[in-house]
Motif scaffolding. Structure first.
Motif, PDB file in Angstrom:
ATOM      1  N   PRO A  90      -2.076   4.802   4.126  1.00 31.20           N
ATOM      2  CA  PRO A  90      -1.072   5.849   3.897  1.00 31.20           C
ATOM      3  C   PRO A  90       0.218   5.323   3.277  1.00 31.20           C
ATOM      4  O   PRO A  90       0.826   5.989   2.438  1.00 31.20           O
ATOM      5  CB  PRO A  90      -0.836   6.413   5.306  1.00 31.20           C
ATOM      6  CG  PRO A  90      -2.114   6.141   6.041  1.00 31.20           C
ATOM      7  CD  PRO A  90      -2.564   4.800   5.525  1.00 31.20           C
ATOM      8  N   GLN A  91       0.657   4.117   3.667  1.00 32.44           N
ATOM      9  CA  GLN A  91       1.878   3.567   3.089  1.00 32.44           C
ATOM     10  C   GLN A  91       1.656   3.094   1.647  1.00 32.44           C
ATOM     11  O   GLN A  91       2.585   3.101   0.831  1.00 32.44           O
ATOM     12  CB  GLN A  91       2.387   2.409   3.942  1.00 32.44           C
ATOM     13  CG  GLN A  91       2.797   2.838   5.341  1.00 32.44           C
ATOM     14  CD  GLN A  91       3.214   1.652   6.186  1.00 32.44           C
ATOM     15  OE1 GLN A  91       4.303   1.112   5.995  1.00 32.44           O
ATOM     16  NE2 GLN A  91       2.364   1.260   7.100  1.00 32.44           N
ATOM     17  N   ALA A  92       0.437   2.684   1.337  1.00 39.67           N
ATOM     18  CA  ALA A  92       0.111   2.249  -0.019  1.00 39.67           C
ATOM     19  C   ALA A  92      -0.017   3.420  -0.979  1.00 39.67           C
ATOM     20  O   ALA A  92       0.142   3.252  -2.189  1.00 39.67           O
ATOM     21  CB  ALA A  92      -1.192   1.446  -0.007  1.00 39.67           C
ATOM     22  N   LYS A  93      -0.291   4.609  -0.431  1.00 41.67           N
ATOM     23  CA  LYS A  93      -0.638   5.754  -1.266  1.00 41.67           C
ATOM     24  C   LYS A  93       0.354   6.916  -1.205  1.00 41.67           C
ATOM     25  O   LYS A  93       0.403   7.724  -2.130  1.00 41.67           O
ATOM     26  CB  LYS A  93      -2.015   6.287  -0.836  1.00 41.67           C
ATOM     27  CG  LYS A  93      -3.177   5.355  -1.148  1.00 41.67           C
ATOM     28  CD  LYS A  93      -3.504   5.363  -2.622  1.00 41.67           C
ATOM     29  CE  LYS A  93      -4.820   4.667  -2.915  1.00 41.67           C
ATOM     30  NZ  LYS A  93      -5.179   4.746  -4.346  1.00 41.67           N
ATOM     31  N   VAL A  94       1.089   7.041  -0.111  1.00 39.54           N
ATOM     32  CA  VAL A  94       1.907   8.239   0.101  1.00 39.54           C
ATOM     33  C   VAL A  94       3.370   7.838   0.190  1.00 39.54           C
ATOM     34  O   VAL A  94       3.821   7.290   1.202  1.00 39.54           O
ATOM     35  CB  VAL A  94       1.473   8.982   1.379  1.00 39.54           C
ATOM     36  CG1 VAL A  94       2.295  10.263   1.550  1.00 39.54           C
ATOM     37  CG2 VAL A  94      -0.021   9.308   1.330  1.00 39.54           C
ATOM     38  N   TYR A  95       4.113   8.090  -0.883  1.00 44.17           N
ATOM     39  CA  TYR A  95       5.533   7.776  -0.941  1.00 44.17           C
ATOM     40  C   TYR A  95       6.128   8.535  -2.116  1.00 44.17           C
ATOM     41  O   TYR A  95       5.400   9.173  -2.896  1.00 44.17           O
ATOM     42  CB  TYR A  95       5.758   6.264  -1.075  1.00 44.17           C
ATOM     43  CG  TYR A  95       5.072   5.633  -2.271  1.00 44.17           C
ATOM     44  CD1 TYR A  95       5.693   5.591  -3.519  1.00 44.17           C
ATOM     45  CD2 TYR A  95       3.790   5.092  -2.160  1.00 44.17           C
ATOM     46  CE1 TYR A  95       5.073   5.035  -4.612  1.00 44.17           C
ATOM     47  CE2 TYR A  95       3.164   4.531  -3.255  1.00 44.17           C
ATOM     48  CZ  TYR A  95       3.803   4.505  -4.477  1.00 44.17           C
ATOM     49  OH  TYR A  95       3.167   3.960  -5.576  1.00 44.17           O
ATOM     50  N   ALA A  96       7.426   8.494  -2.258  1.00 45.92           N
ATOM     51  CA  ALA A  96       8.112   9.257  -3.302  1.00 45.92           C
ATOM     52  C   ALA A  96       7.635   8.832  -4.689  1.00 45.92           C
ATOM     53  O   ALA A  96       7.694   7.651  -5.032  1.00 45.92           O
ATOM     54  CB  ALA A  96       9.619   9.074  -3.184  1.00 45.92           C
ATOM     55  N   GLY A  97       7.187   9.790  -5.472  1.00 47.59           N
ATOM     56  CA  GLY A  97       6.769   9.523  -6.843  1.00 47.59           C
ATOM     57  C   GLY A  97       5.363   8.995  -6.983  1.00 47.59           C
ATOM     58  O   GLY A  97       4.963   8.575  -8.072  1.00 47.59           O
TER      59      GLY A  97
ATOM     60  N   CYS B 229      -4.901  13.532 -12.810  1.00 49.85           N
ATOM     61  CA  CYS B 229      -4.130  12.969 -11.703  1.00 49.85           C
ATOM     62  C   CYS B 229      -3.840  11.490 -11.931  1.00 49.85           C
ATOM     63  O   CYS B 229      -4.693  10.755 -12.430  1.00 49.85           O
ATOM     64  CB  CYS B 229      -4.893  13.130 -10.385  1.00 49.85           C
ATOM     65  SG  CYS B 229      -4.054  12.414  -8.948  1.00 49.85           S
ATOM     66  N   ASN B 230      -2.635  11.072 -11.545  1.00 50.98           N
ATOM     67  CA  ASN B 230      -2.305   9.662 -11.421  1.00 50.98           C
ATOM     68  C   ASN B 230      -2.043   9.395  -9.950  1.00 50.98           C
ATOM     69  O   ASN B 230      -1.005   9.776  -9.405  1.00 50.98           O
ATOM     70  CB  ASN B 230      -1.083   9.291 -12.260  1.00 50.98           C
ATOM     71  CG  ASN B 230      -0.761   7.807 -12.189  1.00 50.98           C
ATOM     72  OD1 ASN B 230      -1.396   7.049 -11.466  1.00 50.98           O
ATOM     73  ND2 ASN B 230       0.251   7.386 -12.936  1.00 50.98           N
ATOM     74  N   ASP B 231      -2.988   8.741  -9.296  1.00 50.73           N
ATOM     75  CA  ASP B 231      -2.910   8.399  -7.876  1.00 50.73           C
ATOM     76  C   ASP B 231      -2.298   7.007  -7.758  1.00 50.73           C
ATOM     77  O   ASP B 231      -2.999   6.012  -7.612  1.00 50.73           O
ATOM     78  CB  ASP B 231      -4.319   8.463  -7.278  1.00 50.73           C
ATOM     79  CG  ASP B 231      -4.403   7.910  -5.868  1.00 50.73           C
ATOM     80  OD1 ASP B 231      -3.371   7.865  -5.184  1.00 50.73           O
ATOM     81  OD2 ASP B 231      -5.516   7.524  -5.456  1.00 50.73           O
ATOM     82  N   MET B 232      -0.965   6.941  -7.840  1.00 50.41           N
ATOM     83  CA  MET B 232      -0.272   5.652  -7.809  1.00 50.41           C
ATOM     84  C   MET B 232      -0.582   4.900  -6.518  1.00 50.41           C
ATOM     85  O   MET B 232      -0.720   5.498  -5.450  1.00 50.41           O
ATOM     86  CB  MET B 232       1.222   5.866  -7.956  1.00 50.41           C
ATOM     87  CG  MET B 232       1.639   6.441  -9.302  1.00 50.41           C
ATOM     88  SD  MET B 232       1.579   5.214 -10.617  1.00 50.41           S
ATOM     89  CE  MET B 232       3.026   4.242 -10.212  1.00 50.41           C
ATOM     90  N   SER B 233      -0.672   3.564  -6.621  1.00 50.88           N
ATOM     91  CA  SER B 233      -1.164   2.789  -5.489  1.00 50.88           C
ATOM     92  C   SER B 233      -0.505   1.414  -5.413  1.00 50.88           C
ATOM     93  O   SER B 233      -0.328   0.741  -6.427  1.00 50.88           O
ATOM     94  CB  SER B 233      -2.680   2.617  -5.620  1.00 50.88           C
ATOM     95  OG  SER B 233      -3.222   1.931  -4.520  1.00 50.88           O
ATOM     96  N   SER B 234      -0.180   1.003  -4.182  1.00 52.10           N
ATOM     97  CA  SER B 234       0.284  -0.357  -3.934  1.00 52.10           C
ATOM     98  C   SER B 234      -0.906  -1.211  -3.513  1.00 52.10           C
ATOM     99  O   SER B 234      -1.418  -1.068  -2.400  1.00 52.10           O
ATOM    100  CB  SER B 234       1.352  -0.386  -2.834  1.00 52.10           C
ATOM    101  OG  SER B 234       1.571  -1.730  -2.397  1.00 52.10           O
ATOM    102  N   ARG B 235      -1.341  -2.101  -4.377  1.00 54.33           N
ATOM    103  CA  ARG B 235      -2.487  -2.957  -4.056  1.00 54.33           C
ATOM    104  C   ARG B 235      -2.126  -3.986  -2.991  1.00 54.33           C
ATOM    105  O   ARG B 235      -2.975  -4.367  -2.175  1.00 54.33           O
ATOM    106  CB  ARG B 235      -3.001  -3.659  -5.312  1.00 54.33           C
ATOM    107  CG  ARG B 235      -3.529  -2.722  -6.371  1.00 54.33           C
ATOM    108  CD  ARG B 235      -4.257  -3.459  -7.488  1.00 54.33           C
ATOM    109  NE  ARG B 235      -5.568  -3.927  -7.051  1.00 54.33           N
ATOM    110  CZ  ARG B 235      -6.431  -4.567  -7.837  1.00 54.33           C
ATOM    111  NH1 ARG B 235      -6.109  -4.809  -9.101  1.00 54.33           N
ATOM    112  NH2 ARG B 235      -7.598  -4.957  -7.378  1.00 54.33           N
ATOM    113  N   SER B 236      -0.886  -4.431  -2.997  1.00 55.05           N
ATOM    114  CA  SER B 236      -0.506  -5.460  -2.024  1.00 55.05           C
ATOM    115  C   SER B 236      -0.481  -4.907  -0.601  1.00 55.05           C
ATOM    116  O   SER B 236      -0.923  -5.584   0.338  1.00 55.05           O
ATOM    117  CB  SER B 236       0.858  -6.054  -2.388  1.00 55.05           C
ATOM    118  OG  SER B 236       1.835  -5.045  -2.523  1.00 55.05           O
ATOM    119  N   ILE B 237       0.006  -3.683  -0.429  1.00 54.58           N
ATOM    120  CA  ILE B 237       0.089  -3.117   0.919  1.00 54.58           C
ATOM    121  C   ILE B 237      -1.295  -2.763   1.450  1.00 54.58           C
ATOM    122  O   ILE B 237      -1.647  -3.102   2.588  1.00 54.58           O
ATOM    123  CB  ILE B 237       1.024  -1.892   0.930  1.00 54.58           C
ATOM    124  CG1 ILE B 237       2.461  -2.354   0.669  1.00 54.58           C
ATOM    125  CG2 ILE B 237       0.928  -1.142   2.245  1.00 54.58           C
ATOM    126  CD1 ILE B 237       3.465  -1.229   0.566  1.00 54.58           C
TER     127      ILE B 237
END
Length: 289
Positions: free
Chosen positions: A170-177, A153-161
């Protein structure tokens, strides 16, 4: 051996991949059908596959889950994840507490239709600015709560958010792609010890290797079965589920993904996952079809 979903031009099928060929599993129309079976029935069904094999090169491999299956993630299960979350966050104590708490952090990542797989793009949000891949061992679980295999798995993540406020998770972790799984599921009966698997990450930017790191599933602070038990304690998954067990690799704060980066993740004995980074939701409109 890997359990795979593939399309040879006539719609999705389920098969058993060995090296460069795939043997279709007769009578099984979807991975959801397979994951509805108890472990022993699933094993017998897979081992009895005897249809004429097709070359891997002649098909398109698909993300391994379908139907109503879901990908969930566990957070802060490695010491490195705890320190990274505390480093980026304005609310450091929540990560320190969850690391040692009796109840793990679990969150839904994506339904099956939002998943991307090997060779397809992964995404970073246009409104983020600090984004990282999170390489993880994922367990695949049938409808009966039994672990039937493993994938990457690649659990893409926004560190800033997430760093701005943990409630933005949820916004840092759940989005398109944001959710990628390798195309193959390595059956549990072919992985003698999932608690000692090497996990590696390489990020390439053009001709340069800008991140290279390694960890091991032996550094997980929680037993894998404990994470699965918590996931199934209050939820049913009639078409099965995958649970990413957390990351032990988080790049330093000075690193952020850029469009065009290539992310390569490998879990020993399980598989590989390679994806190119795109930005925004537009490159993933095809998932909605």
């Amino acid at each position: 051996m890997h359990l795979v979903r593939y399309d040879s031009g006539n719609g999705p099928q389920v098969g058993v991949r060995r090296d460069d060929s795939i043997t279709p599993v007769s009578g099984v129309g979807s991975m959801a059908d397979l994951l509805a079976m108890p472990h022993d029935e699933l094993l017998a069904t897979v081992e009895s596959a005897s249809a004429a094999p097709v070359p891997v090169a002649s098909v398109r491999l698909l993300a391994p889950l379908d139907g109503r299956a879901e990908l969930w993630c566990a957070g802060v299960t490695y010491a490195r994840s705890r320190s990274a979350r505390m480093e980026e966050s304005a609310e450091q104590s929540v990560y320190d507490k969850v690391y040692s708490a009796q109840r793990p952090e679990l969150f839904p990542k994506a339904p099956a239709w939002r998943l991307v797989t090997d060779g397809e793009p992964v995404g970073i949000r246009a409104d983020s600015g600090h984004d990282v891949p999170e390489p993880e061992l994922a367990v695949v679980i049938n409808a009966h709560g039994e672990i039937i295999g493993y994938t990457v798995c690649n659990d893409m993540s926004s560190r800033s958010i997430e760093g701005e406020n943990p409630l933005y998770l949820p916004q840092a972790k759940v989005y398109a792609g944001a959710a990628a799984l390798a195309a193959g599921i390595r059956p549990v009966w072919e992985v003698p010890d999932a608690t000692a698997l090497a996990i590696t990450l390489v990020v390439r930017r053009g001709e340069h290797e800008v991140v290279a790191a390694e960890t091991s599933s032996s550094r997980l602070v929680r037993p894998i079965q404990q994470l699965v038990d918590h996931l199934f304690a209050a939820n049913d998954f009639p078409d099965g589920a995958a649970l990413a067990t957390g990351t032990g690799i988080v790049p330093d704060m000075g690193f952020s993904l850029q469009p065009g980066d290539m992310v390569e993740i490998e879990v020993a004995e399980v598989g590989r996952l390679t994806n190119r980074v795109e930005v925004g939701k537009e490159p993933f409109a095809w998932l909605n079809r």
